[in-house]
Design a protein around this motif. Structure first.
Motif, PDB file in Angstrom:
ATOM      1  N   ILE A   1       7.547   4.686   6.898  1.00 36.57           N
ATOM      2  CA  ILE A   1       7.317   5.912   7.673  1.00 36.57           C
ATOM      3  C   ILE A   1       7.560   7.141   6.802  1.00 36.57           C
ATOM      4  O   ILE A   1       6.800   8.119   6.852  1.00 36.57           O
ATOM      5  CB  ILE A   1       8.205   5.922   8.932  1.00 36.57           C
ATOM      6  CG1 ILE A   1       7.705   4.868   9.925  1.00 36.57           C
ATOM      7  CG2 ILE A   1       8.239   7.304   9.581  1.00 36.57           C
ATOM      8  CD1 ILE A   1       8.666   4.586  11.054  1.00 36.57           C
ATOM      9  N   GLU A   2       8.617   7.104   5.999  1.00 37.57           N
ATOM     10  CA  GLU A   2       8.882   8.223   5.097  1.00 37.57           C
ATOM     11  C   GLU A   2       7.703   8.470   4.159  1.00 37.57           C
ATOM     12  O   GLU A   2       7.252   9.607   3.973  1.00 37.57           O
ATOM     13  CB  GLU A   2      10.138   7.953   4.264  1.00 37.57           C
ATOM     14  CG  GLU A   2      11.432   8.074   5.030  1.00 37.57           C
ATOM     15  CD  GLU A   2      12.647   8.081   4.122  1.00 37.57           C
ATOM     16  OE1 GLU A   2      13.632   8.774   4.456  1.00 37.57           O
ATOM     17  OE2 GLU A   2      12.619   7.392   3.074  1.00 37.57           O
ATOM     18  N   VAL A   3       7.207   7.408   3.549  1.00 37.96           N
ATOM     19  CA  VAL A   3       6.115   7.540   2.582  1.00 37.96           C
ATOM     20  C   VAL A   3       4.831   7.984   3.269  1.00 37.96           C
ATOM     21  O   VAL A   3       4.131   8.888   2.797  1.00 37.96           O
ATOM     22  CB  VAL A   3       5.920   6.217   1.821  1.00 37.96           C
ATOM     23  CG1 VAL A   3       4.680   6.283   0.937  1.00 37.96           C
ATOM     24  CG2 VAL A   3       7.157   5.890   0.989  1.00 37.96           C
TER      25      VAL A   3
ATOM     26  N   ASP B   1      20.069   5.462   0.120  1.00 42.77           N
ATOM     27  CA  ASP B   1      18.952   5.980   0.904  1.00 42.77           C
ATOM     28  C   ASP B   1      17.960   4.853   1.164  1.00 42.77           C
ATOM     29  O   ASP B   1      18.101   3.744   0.636  1.00 42.77           O
ATOM     30  CB  ASP B   1      18.282   7.154   0.194  1.00 42.77           C
ATOM     31  CG  ASP B   1      17.885   6.830  -1.246  1.00 42.77           C
ATOM     32  OD1 ASP B   1      17.609   5.651  -1.545  1.00 42.77           O
ATOM     33  OD2 ASP B   1      17.867   7.756  -2.084  1.00 42.77           O
ATOM     34  N   LEU B   2      16.956   5.144   1.980  1.00 44.82           N
ATOM     35  CA  LEU B   2      15.982   4.118   2.347  1.00 44.82           C
ATOM     36  C   LEU B   2      15.145   3.674   1.159  1.00 44.82           C
ATOM     37  O   LEU B   2      14.743   2.507   1.073  1.00 44.82           O
ATOM     38  CB  LEU B   2      15.076   4.634   3.461  1.00 44.82           C
ATOM     39  CG  LEU B   2      15.704   4.701   4.859  1.00 44.82           C
ATOM     40  CD1 LEU B   2      14.789   5.450   5.829  1.00 44.82           C
ATOM     41  CD2 LEU B   2      16.006   3.308   5.391  1.00 44.82           C
TER      42      LEU B   2
ATOM     43  N   THR C   1       0.838  -1.200   0.000  1.00 46.22           N
ATOM     44  CA  THR C   1       0.000   0.000   0.000  1.00 46.22           C
ATOM     45  C   THR C   1       0.872   1.249   0.000  1.00 46.22           C
ATOM     46  O   THR C   1       0.529   2.269  -0.616  1.00 46.22           O
ATOM     47  CB  THR C   1      -0.926   0.011   1.226  1.00 46.22           C
ATOM     48  OG1 THR C   1      -1.704  -1.180   1.237  1.00 46.22           O
ATOM     49  CG2 THR C   1      -1.829   1.230   1.233  1.00 46.22           C
ATOM     50  N   TYR C   2       2.000   1.175   0.669  1.00 42.90           N
ATOM     51  CA  TYR C   2       2.906   2.307   0.804  1.00 42.90           C
ATOM     52  C   TYR C   2       4.123   2.172  -0.110  1.00 42.90           C
ATOM     53  O   TYR C   2       4.667   3.185  -0.566  1.00 42.90           O
ATOM     54  CB  TYR C   2       3.344   2.430   2.269  1.00 42.90           C
ATOM     55  CG  TYR C   2       2.181   2.352   3.221  1.00 42.90           C
ATOM     56  CD1 TYR C   2       1.371   3.464   3.460  1.00 42.90           C
ATOM     57  CD2 TYR C   2       1.837   1.152   3.853  1.00 42.90           C
ATOM     58  CE1 TYR C   2       0.276   3.386   4.315  1.00 42.90           C
ATOM     59  CE2 TYR C   2       0.753   1.072   4.707  1.00 42.90           C
ATOM     60  CZ  TYR C   2      -0.030   2.186   4.923  1.00 42.90           C
ATOM     61  OH  TYR C   2      -1.122   2.104   5.752  1.00 42.90           O
ATOM     62  N   LEU C   3       4.545   0.938  -0.354  1.00 45.29           N
ATOM     63  CA  LEU C   3       5.715   0.666  -1.190  1.00 45.29           C
ATOM     64  C   LEU C   3       5.291  -0.302  -2.292  1.00 45.29           C
ATOM     65  O   LEU C   3       5.348  -1.523  -2.110  1.00 45.29           O
ATOM     66  CB  LEU C   3       6.854   0.062  -0.357  1.00 45.29           C
ATOM     67  CG  LEU C   3       7.267   0.806   0.924  1.00 45.29           C
ATOM     68  CD1 LEU C   3       8.395   0.061   1.625  1.00 45.29           C
ATOM     69  CD2 LEU C   3       7.681   2.237   0.616  1.00 45.29           C
TER      70      LEU C   3
END
Length: 429
Positions: free
Chosen positions: A226-228, A191-192, A127-129
């Motif tokens: 968390i970033e997204v 980076d992440l 959903t986020y990635l």
């Protein structure tokens, strides 16, 4: 402040006999010359004795310990040295690489977003990635010729928080899957976002939600989520939402040049058992980032005082000094065993222990190796840093050193459990 009874301290050290008691007590008092002045030397004796013995010439270089009882610091001890030559006494405000004690901080960040409705524990990570859509797992074969099958259940945010995602994180039974993940070299990512994309290209080793396998991959992917979900770089979210509100002024992913003299050396042992500087970039150049990316699994530097504030926030139900980060019910969920929630339940990692959302949870004090109460929560870092929260007793215990085990020499005895036992002997129930 509750009393620290003389009777409890003498029981803890008198077993070798009267002569042994006075030898240990004298050793403790001598060690306290390097520590903050004791408020009551006999009451401190059990804790002082553990740390004094652990930081001898062949042991840990130094250690800082803090104990809070219902929010009041009742013990503070600083033992040993801040240099390999033994010329500088270690200071209580020393800065440590806390490695995996970063994970509970990352977990709190995720739970803050859950409370705000921007993240859902049981939502698929995809959903986020989106790169994690259509995940497959290894179903036999070799690195050169292997079989992949679609996963039967989606990988969720809860799996990341509980280390049940199924990532190939080492072990003889999943060597092929581990090699396939390592071939993607996620730790070389800048980076992440790059880290997550590399991990998504490798197959899982097991079905999500079926096995506990502790590893940083879970938490690094969580940091990218968390970033997204927040729309902020991970380090900016931690700084503005957790570190600044809690006044954790000495905590971050690198250390300003002016403060690097406070960083404790990172030691290991050679084949003869002698202390030496560890062979890592942050040991050679203290204060540099531990990874190129902002590692949610193990990237923070911190001090004992800073991390105590974080742990006290959790112990006090998500609020500290009027600053609330989490609701009480969210903290209770974080500190409750999650492995039994899965269908079927995931086997516990240790006798008497389960795993919450970011740390171990004591489920049965009678069979757990740790002293304390049911529901006790905590974690540790690879370089000998430890914390535990016993909300039933109102205790927070923090112990910080800087030593990495080496395959070339026998490991130093771990000091957390003996120190925890000494605390429980000294502090009145």
């Amino acid at each position: 402040m509750p009393a620290l009874p003389h009777a409890a301290s003498t029981r803890a050290v008198a077993s070798p006999g009267r002569r042994g008691f006075w030898m240990v007590l004298m050793l403790s008092l001598a060690a306290c010359a390097t520590a903050t002045p004791p408020s009551s030397a006999p009451a401190r004796a059990p804790m002082d004795a553990v740390l004094a013995q652990a930081t001898g010439e062949t042991g840990y270089l130094g250690a800082v310990a803090l104990v809070a009882d219902h929010g009041t610091v009742v013990y503070r001890g600083t033992f040993g040295h801040a240099d390999l030559q033994g010329r500088q006494r270690l200071r209580e405000d020393a800065i440590f690489r806390i490695y995996s004690m970063t994970k509970p901080v990352t977990s709190v960040a995720a739970l803050m977003l859950v409370e705000e409705g921007r993240l859902q524990l049981d939502a698929p990570v995809a959903t986020y990635l989106p790169a994690f859509a259509g995940l497959r797992r290894l179903d036999g074969g070799s690195v050169e010729a292997h079989v992949l099958v679609p996963v039967q259940r989606p990988l969720t945010v809860r799996h990341l928080l509980t280390h049940t995602a199924g990532f190939a994180t080492g072990g003889d039974d999943i060597r092929v899957a581990t090699a396939l993940l390592q071939a993607q070299a996620p730790e070389d990512a800048p980076d992440l976002a790059g880290y997550a994309d590399r991990v998504a290209r490798a197959p899982l080793a097991t079905e999500p939600g079926t096995r506990f396998r502790y590893d940083g991959v879970n938490t690094e992917i969580l940091a990218r989520v968390i970033e997204v979900a927040s729309g902020q770089p991970f380090d900016a979210f931690l700084r503005t939402r957790i570190l600044l509100p809690l006044r954790m002024d000495d905590t971050g992913f690198d250390v300003p040049a002016a403060q690097r003299g406070r960083i404790m050396p990172l030691t290991t042992r050679d084949a003869q058992g002698r202390r030496k500087l560890a062979d890592t970039p942050s040991a050679r150049e203290p204060g540099v980032r531990l990874r190129a990316y902002t590692s949610g699994a193990g990237g923070l530097y911190s001090t004992a005082a800073d991390y105590l504030r974080f742990a006290r926030m959790l112990a006090e139900g998500g609020v500290l000094d009027g600053v609330r980060l989490l609701r009480e019910d969210t903290v209770a969920m974080m500190m409750s065993d999650q492995l039994g929630r899965f269908d079927p339940p995931v086997p516990a990692p240790e006798p008497g222990e389960g795993f919450g959302l970011g740390g171990y949870v004591v489920t049965d004090p009678a069979t757990s190796a740790r002293p304390g109460s049911r529901g006790q929560f905590g974690w540790s870092g690879a370089a000998s840093t430890y914390f535990t929260i016993d909300r039933e007793r109102g205790l927070v215990i923090l112990l910080m050193s800087q030593h990495l085990p080496s395959g070339d020499a026998p490991a130093l005895p771990k000091i957390a459990t003996p120190f925890y036992r000494a605390v429980y002997e000294a502090v009145t129930p």
